[in-house]
Scaffold this active site. Structure first.
Site, PDB file in Angstrom:
ATOM      1  N   LYS B  79       0.857  -1.182   0.000  1.00 10.74           N
ATOM      2  CA  LYS B  79       0.000   0.000   0.000  1.00 10.74           C
ATOM      3  C   LYS B  79       0.896   1.236   0.000  1.00 10.74           C
ATOM      4  O   LYS B  79       1.921   1.256   0.695  1.00 10.74           O
ATOM      5  CB  LYS B  79      -0.883  -0.027   1.253  1.00 10.74           C
ATOM      6  CG  LYS B  79      -1.933   1.066   1.328  1.00 10.74           C
ATOM      7  CD  LYS B  79      -2.832   0.869   2.554  1.00 10.74           C
ATOM      8  CE  LYS B  79      -3.919   1.903   2.650  1.00 10.74           C
ATOM      9  NZ  LYS B  79      -4.793   1.684   3.836  1.00 10.74           N
ATOM     10  N   SER B 154      -9.803   1.599   3.018  1.00  7.62           N
ATOM     11  CA  SER B 154      -8.924   2.408   2.187  1.00  7.62           C
ATOM     12  C   SER B 154      -7.891   1.605   1.396  1.00  7.62           C
ATOM     13  O   SER B 154      -7.349   2.119   0.415  1.00  7.62           O
ATOM     14  CB  SER B 154      -8.198   3.439   3.056  1.00  7.62           C
ATOM     15  OG  SER B 154      -7.310   2.804   3.955  1.00  7.62           O
ATOM     16  N   SER B 178      -9.940  -0.973   7.062  1.00 10.62           N
ATOM     17  CA  SER B 178      -9.333  -0.675   5.758  1.00 10.62           C
ATOM     18  C   SER B 178      -8.590  -1.826   5.090  1.00 10.62           C
ATOM     19  O   SER B 178      -8.227  -1.716   3.921  1.00 10.62           O
ATOM     20  CB  SER B 178      -8.386   0.523   5.882  1.00 10.62           C
ATOM     21  OG  SER B 178      -9.118   1.712   5.894  1.00 10.62           O
TER      22      SER B 178
END
Lengths: 107, 490
Positions: B79, B154, B178
């Site tokens: 990420k 997210s 997330s």
């Protein structure tokens, strides 16, 4: 097993435009008149939802600031060479020799 | 050429050990697939071919020298809030569009040393604030099962990269769901470890008392492999706890006989997609058949988790994000001829609308006159939520719930309604507040649109092993189609 009552009802909190402006100043953010109104609406909706917390009696409940009760974590106060000044300054939007450079502070 | 997409870490690692494939071939195959499909999915913000191939060549050298390691030569994604030295780490924001980290995050260091090859930095909601990946400054990540649907957030890019077969594993971060929610929406396994299990050093901070890094993979076994590689104490993160890390492979061999699985009634609420409710109940029934005991449990303060979270997370964020002032790194506005104006213009131009909303909310909650009513109150209710879990885990080993109240929704469907968006994390947020681990495992598909549906399992602090045992047992019990069906077939 029957289903429990559903998703919460939406209740808007009262929030004036003046308050939103004050918070924007504290947060170092600027909004246009239109953005400010959208922000006010969004915040009022979320704060209305948050206000449900007042239903609970928490008089004798200790606050949790962290998932684990970690006491102070100490280490030796030693320098390391993990970061070099030059590497760090490469990310600076503006620098002058070995210093960060910013717009004028005092007229 | 053999197709390596959708193979697990376990399978690729065996192929590498037997010299059936080289790390370079795996990396090239992954990079080609990314080049071909990423423009449609937008799972990766960046993919550095040259650097990835360098890493793969290095792994091949180590492999030919006889070195062994499950991750040696395996392509992975991170990420884009996990710092990787000398590359760009954007955090999904214009604010950090050109930020080059001078150091590696602890987890990046661990994975690089293990010989994993980073093939991409994954898309995400700006500063990890969002549940749909629509808040990215680099465009939304789309759901590989249906590109009109969101990937979740997210860590949408991390979930979609695995789901699209770009690489067998990625790391995401989970502050309120997330990792687990996008994993559910994209049909992959997503694990949020116990708070403190994985070092946050080099993870760009959102809400420091809630953030935790974890893996997204095709299988529970791969999830265990990835956690094994990144778990453990790091002196650079004083909240990473110095306790032994168990051998997670052992937990995969255990069965669920005698394990007590709790179903919390507060997680079976109206407004949840009825198909999801029945998938979770069906999962409980399948586990029961294998010898697990099902208990109804109660987590009475569940309904207060979202309100508590939307005080605590924005409050911590408003403080963490005060560092973005245009001085030391990141975006600086060219407008304004004094320092105060430069600060305001930098933040106003550099942050997107959702990040601004959270900063405003947090600043409001912490401002004088409101601190007791909001922040202190929320911290107290956080205690009540944590106590609920302590009580429930006296009666059960695992808590079984839905991960998300709905399958993936359409892009644009909730983007103008912040509260509805926030409520898509209604089943995942409590675990962050209590600091306990949780895993999302694919469990079915919706009858309309055929979008993935998942179950969530929660366990006591530090008991990721119990999650792996129960989740891998469920993997074998679920409809076999779930293991074989792919988001992108070609």
């Amino acid at each position: 097993m029957a289903l429990e009552k559903g998703f919460p009802q939406i209740i808007m909190a009262e929030l004036s435009l003046e308050e939103v402006k004050k918070v924007a100043t504290l947060a170092h953010l600027r909004f246009s008149t239109e953005e400010m109104e959208i922000m006010r609406g969004g915040l009022a909706q979320i704060l209305g939802h948050i206000d449900r917390l007042s239903e609970l009696d928490t008089e004798n409940v200790p606050p949790t600031s962290h998932a684990h009760k970690t006491e102070n974590v100490f280490r030796e106060d030693e320098t390391s060479d993990r970061f070099q000044k030059g590497n760090l300054l490469e990310n600076a939007p503006a620098s002058d020799q070995n210093y960060y450079s910013v717009p004028r502070v005092i007229e | 050429m053999t197709d390596f997409s959708y193979r697990t870490i376990t399978s690729l690692s065996e192929m590498l050990a037997k010299k059936e494939v080289s790390a370079t071939e795996l990396a090239e195959s992954a990079l080609d697939r990314i080049d071909r499909l990423n423009p449609d999915i937008n799972a990766f913000i960046r993919s550095d071919r040259e650097k990835a191939l360098q890493g793969a060549a290095e792994a091949d050298k180590r492999l030919s020298a006889g070195e062994k390691g499950t991750l040696l030569g395996i392509p992975i994604g991170l990420k884009d809030l996990i710092a990787v030295k000398d590359g760009i780490t954007t955090c999904g924001s214009k604010m950090l569009e050109n930020y080059r980290s001078p150091y590696n995050a602890f987890v990046a260091d661990r994975l690089i040393k293990a010989g994993a090859v980073i093939v991409g930095k994954a898309n995400m909601d700006e500063f990890a604030m969002g549940s749909s990946n629509e808040n990215s400054a680099f465009g939304p990540c789309k759901n590989p099962w249906d590109t009109s649907a969101v990937a979740g957030g997210s860590s949408g890019g991390s979930a979609a990269a695995v789901s699209a077969g770009f690489c067998p594993a990625t790391l995401g971060s989970d502050t309120g769901g997330s990792i687990r929610q996008p994993a559910a929406l994209c049909g992959v396994v997503g694990l949020k470890p116990t708070y403190g299990r994985v070092s946050r050093f080099g993870l760009i901070a959102f809400a420091s008392s809630l953030d935790q890094i974890g893996p997204m993979t095709h299988t529970v076994e791969d999830s265990a492999t990835m956690l094994q590689a990144v778990a453990g104490h790091d002196p650079m993160d004083s909240t990473s706890v110095d306790i032994p890390v168990p051998n997670y492979a052992d937990s995969l061999k255990k069965d669920v006989k005698g394990m007590v699985i709790g179903l919390p009634k507060e997680y079976f609420i109206e407004g949840t997609d009825p198909e999801i409710v029945s998938v979770v109940r069906d999962a409980a029934a399948r586990l029961e058949k294998e010898g697990a005991k099902i208990e109804e449990v109660s987590l009475p303060h569940t309904e207060y988790a979202v309100p508590v979270y939307y005080v605590i997370a924005p409050a911590e964020a408003s403080s963490n994000l005060s560092r973005y002032d245009g001085v030391k790194y990141g975006y600086r506005s060219g407008n304004g001829d004094n320092l105060a104006e430069m600060y305001i213009n930098t933040r106003t131009e550099g942050f997107g609308p959702e990040v601004k909303r959270r900063i405003m909310l947090g600043t409001y909650a912490l401002s004088s006159g409101y601190y007791d009513a909001y922040y202190l109150k929320a911290m107290k209710v956080r205690t009540l939520i944590t106590n609920d879990f302590t009580e429930a885990f006296k009666k059960c080993d695992i808590i079984l719930t839905p991960t998300s109240p709905t399958p993936a929704f359409n892009i644009g469907e909730k983007s103008n309604d912040p509260l509805q968006m926030y409520l898509s994390d209604i089943f995942t947020i409590s675990a962050n507040l209590a600091g306990i681990p949780g895993i999302s495992v694919p469990a079915g598909f919706s009858s309309v649109n055929c979008r993935p549906i998942a179950i969530q399992m929660l366990a006591k602090h530090w008991d990721e092993s119990a999650l792996f045992t129960a989740a891998s047992a469920f993997e074998k019990l679920r409809d076999p189609e779930i293991s074989t069906k792919r988001a992108i077939t070609d």
